[in-house]
Design a protein around this motif. Sequence first.
Motif, PDB file in Angstrom:
ATOM      1  N   MET A 178       0.842  -1.196   0.000  1.00 28.96           N
ATOM      2  CA  MET A 178       0.000   0.000   0.000  1.00 28.96           C
ATOM      3  C   MET A 178       0.879   1.249   0.000  1.00 28.96           C
ATOM      4  N   LEU A 179       0.485   2.251  -0.782  1.00 34.23           N
ATOM      5  CA  LEU A 179       1.236   3.496  -0.796  1.00 34.23           C
ATOM      6  C   LEU A 179       0.843   4.363   0.394  1.00 34.23           C
ATOM      7  N   VAL A 180       1.846   4.844   1.105  1.00 38.26           N
ATOM      8  CA  VAL A 180       1.613   5.653   2.297  1.00 38.26           C
ATOM      9  C   VAL A 180       2.521   6.876   2.249  1.00 38.26           C
ATOM     10  N   PRO A 181       2.167   7.950   2.954  1.00 33.50           N
ATOM     11  CA  PRO A 181       3.101   9.078   3.090  1.00 33.50           C
ATOM     12  C   PRO A 181       4.324   8.625   3.891  1.00 33.50           C
ATOM     13  N   MET A 182       5.480   9.139   3.544  1.00 39.64           N
ATOM     14  CA  MET A 182       6.710   8.685   4.191  1.00 39.64           C
ATOM     15  C   MET A 182       6.688   8.925   5.696  1.00 39.64           C
ATOM     16  N   ARG A 183       5.973   9.949   6.133  1.00 34.08           N
ATOM     17  CA  ARG A 183       5.924  10.254   7.562  1.00 34.08           C
ATOM     18  C   ARG A 183       5.500   9.033   8.383  1.00 34.08           C
ATOM     19  N   ALA A 184       4.547   8.258   7.879  1.00 30.38           N
ATOM     20  CA  ALA A 184       4.072   7.085   8.617  1.00 30.38           C
ATOM     21  C   ALA A 184       5.196   6.077   8.824  1.00 30.38           C
ATOM     22  N   ILE A 185       6.041   5.914   7.816  1.00 27.89           N
ATOM     23  CA  ILE A 185       7.159   4.972   7.916  1.00 27.89           C
ATOM     24  C   ILE A 185       8.213   5.486   8.891  1.00 27.89           C
ATOM     25  N   LEU A 186       8.465   6.790   8.859  1.00 27.62           N
ATOM     26  CA  LEU A 186       9.472   7.365   9.756  1.00 27.62           C
ATOM     27  C   LEU A 186       9.001   7.363  11.205  1.00 27.62           C
ATOM     28  N   GLU A 187       7.712   7.536  11.424  1.00 30.32           N
ATOM     29  CA  GLU A 187       7.168   7.464  12.785  1.00 30.32           C
ATOM     30  C   GLU A 187       7.489   6.114  13.422  1.00 30.32           C
ATOM     31  N   ALA A 188       7.295   5.045  12.660  1.00 33.33           N
ATOM     32  CA  ALA A 188       7.563   3.702  13.185  1.00 33.33           C
ATOM     33  C   ALA A 188       9.046   3.506  13.455  1.00 33.33           C
ATOM     34  N   ALA A 189       9.889   3.955  12.528  1.00 34.68           N
ATOM     35  CA  ALA A 189      11.334   3.814  12.714  1.00 34.68           C
ATOM     36  C   ALA A 189      11.805   4.573  13.949  1.00 34.68           C
ATOM     37  N   ASP A 190      11.234   5.763  14.170  1.00 31.57           N
ATOM     38  CA  ASP A 190      11.608   6.576  15.321  1.00 31.57           C
ATOM     39  C   ASP A 190      11.156   5.932  16.631  1.00 31.57           C
ATOM     40  N   LYS A 191       9.930   5.451  16.634  1.00 28.80           N
ATOM     41  CA  LYS A 191       9.376   4.861  17.858  1.00 28.80           C
ATOM     42  C   LYS A 191      10.092   3.579  18.254  1.00 28.80           C
ATOM     43  N   HIS A 192      10.445   2.762  17.267  1.00 27.85           N
ATOM     44  CA  HIS A 192      11.031   1.455  17.551  1.00 27.85           C
ATOM     45  C   HIS A 192      12.547   1.432  17.363  1.00 27.85           C
ATOM     46  N   ARG A 193      13.131   2.596  17.053  1.00 35.19           N
ATOM     47  CA  ARG A 193      14.581   2.801  17.060  1.00 35.19           C
ATOM     48  C   ARG A 193      15.334   1.840  16.139  1.00 35.19           C
ATOM     49  N   TYR A 194      14.914   1.831  14.889  1.00 32.89           N
ATOM     50  CA  TYR A 194      15.674   1.120  13.874  1.00 32.89           C
ATOM     51  C   TYR A 194      15.905   2.060  12.692  1.00 32.89           C
ATOM     52  N   GLY A 195      16.815   1.681  11.826  1.00 32.06           N
ATOM     53  CA  GLY A 195      17.103   2.502  10.659  1.00 32.06           C
ATOM     54  C   GLY A 195      16.242   2.095   9.474  1.00 32.06           C
ATOM     55  N   GLN A 196      15.698   3.077   8.786  1.00 31.00           N
ATOM     56  CA  GLN A 196      14.891   2.809   7.598  1.00 31.00           C
ATOM     57  C   GLN A 196      15.678   3.231   6.360  1.00 31.00           C
ATOM     58  N   GLY A 197      16.090   2.249   5.573  1.00 28.01           N
ATOM     59  CA  GLY A 197      16.805   2.561   4.344  1.00 28.01           C
ATOM     60  C   GLY A 197      15.886   3.209   3.320  1.00 28.01           C
ATOM     61  N   ALA A 198      16.440   4.097   2.511  1.00 25.05           N
ATOM     62  CA  ALA A 198      15.705   4.733   1.415  1.00 25.05           C
ATOM     63  C   ALA A 198      16.576   4.604   0.173  1.00 25.05           C
ATOM     64  N   PHE A 199      16.008   4.026  -0.898  1.00 22.96           N
ATOM     65  CA  PHE A 199      16.818   3.578  -2.021  1.00 22.96           C
ATOM     66  C   PHE A 199      16.390   4.227  -3.334  1.00 22.96           C
TER      67      PHE A 199
END
Length: 384
Positions: free
Chosen positions: A1-22
């Motif tokens: 599903m297509l989502v705004p990037m903010r939703a993905i970054l919120e999860a990465a911030d909350k759970h303290r992992y790195g989100q790659g962007a390619f």
Amino acid sequence: MLVPMRAILEAADKHRYGQGAFNMNSVGQVEAAVRIHELLDSPAILQGAEASNAYLGGAADFMNGSIENKQKGAKVLGDAVKQYGGSSPIPVALHLDHGKSLESVKACIAGGYTSVMIDGSSLPYEDNVELTREVVKYAHPYGVTVEGELGVLAGVEDHVFSATSTYTNPMQAVDFFKKTGCDALAISYGTCHGPNKGKDTRIRREIAIATKECMLHEGIQGYLVSHGSSTVPQEYVQSINALGGQLVDAFGIEVAQLVDVARCGINKINVDTDIRMACTRNILQLFHDEPALKESPALAQFYRDLTANPKNVDPRNYCNSIMDTIVKGEIPNEEVGKIVQCMKDGVVAAIAPLLVQFGSFRKSQYVEMVTCEQMAERYKKEGI
């Protein structure tokens, strides 16, 4: 599903992992990238650079493409991500990397991008603030995430040229978030664009920590981005050079450092060069293993373009003879199909280890599956 990037970054911030962007430069690469993220159950941020939009829009000189080229190319990439990621079970965001103008931003949003970056880092501070705020005002009513940049990274990548770096001031970053309303901010803290980052480069994690701490103190819910973060695997360098390439002083950022800063406030980690190198290595190996392809009617020009500059590893500089395949994903014959497979395999080889090392694998469940329309309503209620 297509989502705004903010939703993905919120999860990465909350759970303290790195989100790659390619970064993506062909329909085939998009397909491969979505599939490997699905296989590892990782959220996906796929990126199209401003020059890549011009390239996919038909500009031979893609570094100086017209806005019409960029509009066409943005739609090409937007349609490809929608085709392969629109019905995907994982969250997928399509992000403009290093947008330079409001016109480019508008082209990307019209083309289906769910996130945009406006890079005003080379401007005087107040001009950077004004440009970023203007983009926020335009993008947020569409529910589209906005990333800005503060500080200047050294190195060369597409439209980004700088011989020296200027580190981000954490307090100024706080001011920037407050004045612009942007969702994310790329900071300068020792990374570098391109494949020549310097051997044993040490990034200044204390800048990321201080910036995040200042944001928390001021109650700012924003996300930090690491540009120029390709790892430049030395096995790629050695293989390319053994096959006729001429890469000199090619070194990247140590993965362990990126994993560390992902726990210190960096939420998004941009990677481009690794993918270029993996694709080029595979293609050089193909011609080495099957030398008859060098003179085949389908690939003779492709091979000449590939080997014209041994220092180049950017597929955009040698794929002109198969542009229909790059833009439409059509495979006219078996020979071109082999090139496409090399590029798909290169995408997987470059991305898969980083999804595991950065920690985003098996994290799709943590991302709220929110649409851009729903995010637009939230921005409206919050007055952003």
